[in-house]
Design an enzyme around this catalytic site. Structure first.
Site, PDB file in Angstrom:
ATOM      1  N   GLU A  24      44.747  25.192 108.687  1.00 27.32           N
ATOM      2  CA  GLU A  24      43.764  26.822 109.577  1.00 27.32           C
ATOM      3  C   GLU A  24      45.581  28.062 109.013  1.00 27.32           C
ATOM      4  OE1 GLU A  24      45.171  24.922 113.035  1.00 27.32           O
ATOM      5  OE2 GLU A  24      43.129  24.589 113.470  1.00 27.32           O
ATOM      6  N   GLU A  82      38.893  19.258 111.481  1.00 28.99           N
ATOM      7  CA  GLU A  82      38.953  18.520 112.978  1.00 28.99           C
ATOM      8  C   GLU A  82      38.407  19.267 113.895  1.00 28.99           C
ATOM      9  OE1 GLU A  82      42.712  20.980 114.044  1.00 28.99           O
ATOM     10  OE2 GLU A  82      44.034  20.648 112.227  1.00 28.99           O
TER      11      GLU A  82
END
Length: 335
Positions: A160, A267
């Protein structure tokens, strides 16, 4: 031929077609690497295992047949000093999980869970804005490539990143890829999309803009997908409707088919209430019906330290399988 025999032959032909169709569907699903994100090595602050962070055990998920374990970790725990050797105890813990996964037929995704930062002198530095941090980051990726060159792993570049664009990150990712390949690693490299890897960003109209150079042409784009209104995965606000995952994935699926670049849904997850489960089933169905698009998927969040009231907890509660993991299992092993 009598009418009864003709009906029997027709029934057998129909059954054969059904079995062929079922087998084809199962084969398509099995080409996708279905798994979980096994938290532990990325949690907390400090270097002491068992006190500052847990060492996860993937045995439960491996016994249930998952084919992928995403393993988040803090870079600083693996490499306490920038451009220095790996910590032997921490490396041993990672290698043991890799070996356990491989023994049960699963691949391990090594996930540097540092959000685009690298610690120098105890301070987190943005690898986009600090050249020393970028150099140290490339060094640790080279060492990871060399250490795991002969293991059944995929190497994620970063979890991320979010302080710049895909174009801005490309130069660093390409340096890391070149270092990993030069170190002898030939497996899959997972390139993160910037902006928290948000899957909803990507579409044919808004394509992934990074220019990735991989000498082995063996990279996959990693995206993340959460279903609450702000896509944060905190689930402080309820999911608006069961179709939100399909809506947020549709552009990325179309872009993947157009570009020929596969996706890793690194995710995703939802709370176990009725709307959460409905929305999660839709996401899993989208993945299952697109084996040409998805290299793999990791459901969040497995691991021993998630409390029982954590919305996306996957570890069993009082011995009972969590509904989110039951849904994942049904997706990769349909009846």
């Amino acid at each position: 031929m009598t009418w009864n025999r003709l009906r029997a032959v027709s029934a057998c032909v129909a059954l054969g077609c059904l079995l062929l169709q079922t087998g084809a569907a199962a084969g398509a699903r099995s080409s996708i690497l279905w798994g979980v994100a096994e938290s532990g090595l990325e949690l907390g602050q400090g270097p002491k295992a068992g006190t500052n962070y847990p060492i996860p055990d993937p045995a439960y998920y491996l016994q249930q047949g998952v084919r992928l374990i995403r393993l988040p970790f803090q870079i600083e725990r693996l490499q306490p000093q920038p451009e220095g050797p790996f910590d032997p105890a921490f490396l041993h813990a990672v290698q043991r999980i890799v070996q356990l996964d491989r023994h049960d037929g699963a691949i391990t995704v090594l996930d540097p869970h540092d959000y685009g930062f690298f610690k120098l002198g105890g301070k987190s530095e943005d690898i986009l804005r600090n050249s020393a941090a970028a150099t140290a980051y490339v060094d640790v990726m080279r060492r990871i490539g060399a250490t795991f060159a002969h293991d059944d792993v995929a190497i994620g570049l970063m979890n991320e990143p979010h302080t710049g664009s895909d174009i801005a990150y490309s130069a660093i990712w390409n340096r890391a890829i070149a270092a990993i390949r030069a170190a002898g690693f030939t497996g899959v490299i997972l390139v993160p999309h910037a902006h928290w890897s948000n899957a909803a960003d990507i579409s044919p109209e808004r394509p992934f803009s990074g220019h990735i150079v991989d000498p082995r042409h063996n990279w996959v784009l990693e995206l993340h997908l959460y279903l609450d209104p702000d896509s944060s995965g905190t689930y402080r606000q309820p999911i608006a409707n069961a179709e939100v995952g399909r809506q947020r994935l549709s552009g990325a699926i179309a872009w993947s088919r157009q570009s020929g670049i596969k996706l890793f849904l690194g995710e995703t997850g939802a709370p176990p209430d009725s709307m959460g489960m409905s929305a999660l089933h839709v996401v899993l169905s989208e993945v299952a019906t697109a084996p040409d698009v998805f290299w793999g998927i990791a459901l969040w969040g497995a691991g021993p330290w998630w409390p029982t009231d954590y919305p996306m907890r996957l570890d069993p509660t009082n011995g009972a399988m969590r509904p989110q993991f039951a849904a994942l299992k049904a997706a990769f092993a349909p009846r």
